[in-house]
Write an enzyme that holds these catalytic residues in place. Structure first.
Site, PDB file in Angstrom:
ATOM      1  N   HIS A  81      -4.738  -1.545   8.627  1.00 16.60           N
ATOM      2  CA  HIS A  81      -3.465  -0.838   8.780  1.00 16.60           C
ATOM      3  C   HIS A  81      -3.175  -0.705  10.277  1.00 16.60           C
ATOM      4  O   HIS A  81      -3.653   0.203  10.949  1.00 16.60           O
ATOM      5  CB  HIS A  81      -3.545   0.539   8.122  1.00 16.60           C
ATOM      6  CG  HIS A  81      -2.209   1.164   7.856  1.00 16.60           C
ATOM      7  ND1 HIS A  81      -1.031   0.697   8.386  1.00 16.60           N
ATOM      8  CD2 HIS A  81      -1.864   2.240   7.085  1.00 16.60           C
ATOM      9  CE1 HIS A  81      -0.022   1.455   7.980  1.00 16.60           C
ATOM     10  NE2 HIS A  81      -0.499   2.392   7.176  1.00 16.60           N
ATOM     11  N   GLY A  82      -2.361  -1.643  10.766  1.00 13.32           N
ATOM     12  CA  GLY A  82      -1.974  -1.612  12.175  1.00 13.32           C
ATOM     13  C   GLY A  82      -0.563  -1.117  12.370  1.00 13.32           C
ATOM     14  O   GLY A  82       0.044  -1.360  13.418  1.00 13.32           O
ATOM     15  N   ALA A  83      -0.016  -0.419  11.358  1.00 16.76           N
ATOM     16  CA  ALA A  83       1.392  -0.028  11.348  1.00 16.76           C
ATOM     17  C   ALA A  83       1.537   1.492  11.291  1.00 16.76           C
ATOM     18  O   ALA A  83       0.563   2.237  11.256  1.00 16.76           O
ATOM     19  CB  ALA A  83       2.087  -0.665  10.138  1.00 16.76           C
TER      20      ALA A  83
ATOM     21  N   PRO B 102       0.824  -1.207   0.000  1.00 17.11           N
ATOM     22  CA  PRO B 102       0.000   0.000   0.000  1.00 17.11           C
ATOM     23  C   PRO B 102       0.860   1.260   0.000  1.00 17.11           C
ATOM     24  O   PRO B 102       1.841   1.346   0.739  1.00 17.11           O
ATOM     25  CB  PRO B 102      -0.806  -0.120   1.302  1.00 17.11           C
ATOM     26  CG  PRO B 102      -0.001  -1.034   2.164  1.00 17.11           C
ATOM     27  CD  PRO B 102       0.690  -1.979   1.247  1.00 17.11           C
TER      28      PRO B 102
ATOM     29  N   ARG C 154      -1.466  -5.310   8.756  1.00 19.30           N
ATOM     30  CA  ARG C 154      -0.080  -4.858   8.575  1.00 19.30           C
ATOM     31  C   ARG C 154       0.439  -4.286   9.893  1.00 19.30           C
ATOM     32  O   ARG C 154      -0.264  -3.517  10.551  1.00 19.30           O
ATOM     33  CB  ARG C 154       0.008  -3.794   7.475  1.00 19.30           C
ATOM     34  CG  ARG C 154       1.445  -3.542   7.018  1.00 19.30           C
ATOM     35  CD  ARG C 154       1.518  -2.585   5.863  1.00 19.30           C
ATOM     36  NE  ARG C 154       2.723  -2.844   5.054  1.00 19.30           N
ATOM     37  CZ  ARG C 154       3.368  -1.917   4.370  1.00 19.30           C
ATOM     38  NH1 ARG C 154       2.979  -0.652   4.397  1.00 19.30           N
ATOM     39  NH2 ARG C 154       4.432  -2.236   3.650  1.00 19.30           N
TER      40      ARG C 154
ATOM     41  N   THR D  14       0.323   5.629  -0.262  1.00 14.87           N
ATOM     42  CA  THR D  14      -0.526   6.808  -0.391  1.00 14.87           C
ATOM     43  C   THR D  14      -0.156   7.579  -1.653  1.00 14.87           C
ATOM     44  O   THR D  14       1.007   7.896  -1.873  1.00 14.87           O
ATOM     45  CB  THR D  14      -0.350   7.719   0.835  1.00 14.87           C
ATOM     46  OG1 THR D  14      -0.734   6.999   2.004  1.00 14.87           O
ATOM     47  CG2 THR D  14      -1.191   8.978   0.711  1.00 14.87           C
TER      48      THR D  14
ATOM     49  N   GLN E 166      -6.657  -1.590   1.760  1.00  8.99           N
ATOM     50  CA  GLN E 166      -6.102  -1.342   3.085  1.00  8.99           C
ATOM     51  C   GLN E 166      -7.017  -0.365   3.821  1.00  8.99           C
ATOM     52  O   GLN E 166      -7.273   0.742   3.341  1.00  8.99           O
ATOM     53  CB  GLN E 166      -4.691  -0.757   3.034  1.00  8.99           C
ATOM     54  CG  GLN E 166      -4.083  -0.697   4.441  1.00  8.99           C
ATOM     55  CD  GLN E 166      -2.786   0.064   4.512  1.00  8.99           C
ATOM     56  OE1 GLN E 166      -2.747   1.259   4.253  1.00  8.99           O
ATOM     57  NE2 GLN E 166      -1.713  -0.624   4.877  1.00  8.99           N
TER      58      GLN E 166
ATOM     59  N   TYR F   9      -0.519   4.893  13.025  1.00  4.96           N
ATOM     60  CA  TYR F   9      -1.926   5.247  12.909  1.00  4.96           C
ATOM     61  C   TYR F   9      -2.725   4.596  14.049  1.00  4.96           C
ATOM     62  O   TYR F   9      -2.144   4.102  15.005  1.00  4.96           O
ATOM     63  CB  TYR F   9      -2.430   4.923  11.515  1.00  4.96           C
ATOM     64  CG  TYR F   9      -1.657   5.690  10.459  1.00  4.96           C
ATOM     65  CD1 TYR F   9      -1.735   7.085  10.391  1.00  4.96           C
ATOM     66  CD2 TYR F   9      -0.798   5.051   9.575  1.00  4.96           C
ATOM     67  CE1 TYR F   9      -0.999   7.808   9.457  1.00  4.96           C
ATOM     68  CE2 TYR F   9      -0.058   5.764   8.637  1.00  4.96           C
ATOM     69  CZ  TYR F   9      -0.161   7.143   8.589  1.00  4.96           C
ATOM     70  OH  TYR F   9       0.581   7.856   7.684  1.00  4.96           O
TER      71      TYR F   9
END
Length: 357
Positions: A172-174, A23, A224, A25, A98, A177
């Site tokens: 998105h666990g990275a 992923p 992630r 941005t 994601q 955030y």
């Protein structure tokens, strides 16, 4: 030895290779967080990847981190993604969305709302807004009773993603955030059931993943993680214990995968590989660091037990990255100035490798 070009069974999907598009941005969404025809072309151009994971998609307005990013919380947004997933599938690809809740990495100038977070502790530095970079504001600390609503927002976005034709979702666990903020010992100063001990700090992540699995199935759900990364000031204490405990709680859910960024020592990451019984994707280089993932880095982690390897920046200027890796062709450089500028230049204008006539 496992090859980067071997097939791999991921849930109900058969991947033709072990290359994952990570992923990234790109802030090309239209007003209202809508996906666009250019986004459909961009992802379809890269459909030879074994799996594509899209840019972060906010599950709510308050969860939006950056301007120009897409959402999955309205009917119009859901509808706008159908041409994207359709284009990827028409080109033979597979794509996960994601789901990214920015938490405190946001600004009222972007959303019109005060950001929310585990605790009223601002992220260090500046965040992007429509008026340019601004100091990160002090977020609103979520009351205990409100936390489950934000955990469920991932599941609600996942339901919309599947309705829009996505093959699954990655939470998105990275990278500092919202999920990472709850895992953190510096962003999370709570004294209730979501803070303090390792068991409490992993609770939000487990609840968000569990709700998503209940909604769309484990085979459509990944997460992630960036152990020990410290992005946006969300630093982790007790990294091996914290992430080991999280993986132990997630293991019974039969997830599609865990996606690890190489943000901790290799010894720690290899230990997490041994602790995780399911599919592991590894992004082999430190995010935004000087090195870009290449064939050497990919092979290194395949030898250490990774099942799939994610490539980020290399996909920007190389829509045919899989074939370039397979044939040992040159990897084209990208223009960093176009990453977030909007428009099609530096987005759709990179071509496949041109062989000499």
């Amino acid at each position: 030895m496992t090859s980067l070009f071997d097939h791999y069974r991921l849930g109900a999907l058969t991947l033709p290779n072990r290359v994952v598009m990570a992923p990234m941005t790109r802030v090309r969404a239209a007003a209202g967080g809508l996906a666009t025809p250019s986004m459909a072309t961009y992802y379809a151009q890269r459909a030879t990847a074994g799996l594509i994971v899209t840019e972060g998609v906010q599950p709510s307005l308050v969860g939006q981190s950056n301007p120009g990013t897409p959402g999955l919380y309205t009917d119009e947004q859901t509808e706008s993604w159908r041409p994207v997933t359709g284009a990827v599938h028409a080109n033979g690809g597979r794509v996960f969305a994601q789901i990214m809740h920015g938490g405190r990495v946001s600004h009222p100038g972007t959303t019109g709302m005060r950001p929310v977070a585990p605790s009223a502790v601002p992220a260090p530095g500046e965040v992007f807004t429509p008026a340019g970079p601004k100091p990160a504001p002090v977020p609103r600390a979520l009351p205990t009773a409100e936390v489950p609503e934000h955990a469920r927002s991932y599941a609600e976005a996942a339901r919309r993603a599947v309705d829009a034709g996505f093959d699954g979702v990655e939470l998105h666990g990275a990278n500092g955030y919202l999920i990472a903020q709850f895992l953190s010992s510096t962003a999370n100063l709570r004294t209730d059931v979501y803070g303090g001990s390792v068991a409490n700090r992993i609770r939000f992540a487990v609840e968000a993943v569990s709700a998503t699995v209940e909604t769309v199935g484990g085979h459509r759900t990944g997460i992630r993680l960036s152990p020990g990364a410290g992005f946006w000031g969300a630093e982790d204490a007790e990294v091996p214990d914290l992430y080991g405990a999280l993986l132990a709680e997630l293991a019974p859910l039969d997830l599609a995968y865990v996606h690890l960024e190489a943000t901790a020592d290799e010894e720690v990451l290899v230990g997490l590989r041994k602790a995780w019984p399911g599919t592991l994707i590894v992004n082999p280089v430190f995010p935004m660091g000087p090195r870009q993932t290449d064939r050497e880095a990919a092979d290194h982690w395949l030898e250490r037990g990774a099942d799939l390897i994610s490539f980020g920046r290399a996909f920007i200027a190389n829509p045919d990255l899989v074939e370039r890796l397979r044939q040992g062709l040159p990897i084209a450089p990208h223009d960093e100035s176009t990453w977030y500028q909007g428009g099609d230049a530096g987005y759709l204008t990179y071509s496949a490798y041109q062989h000499a006539a």
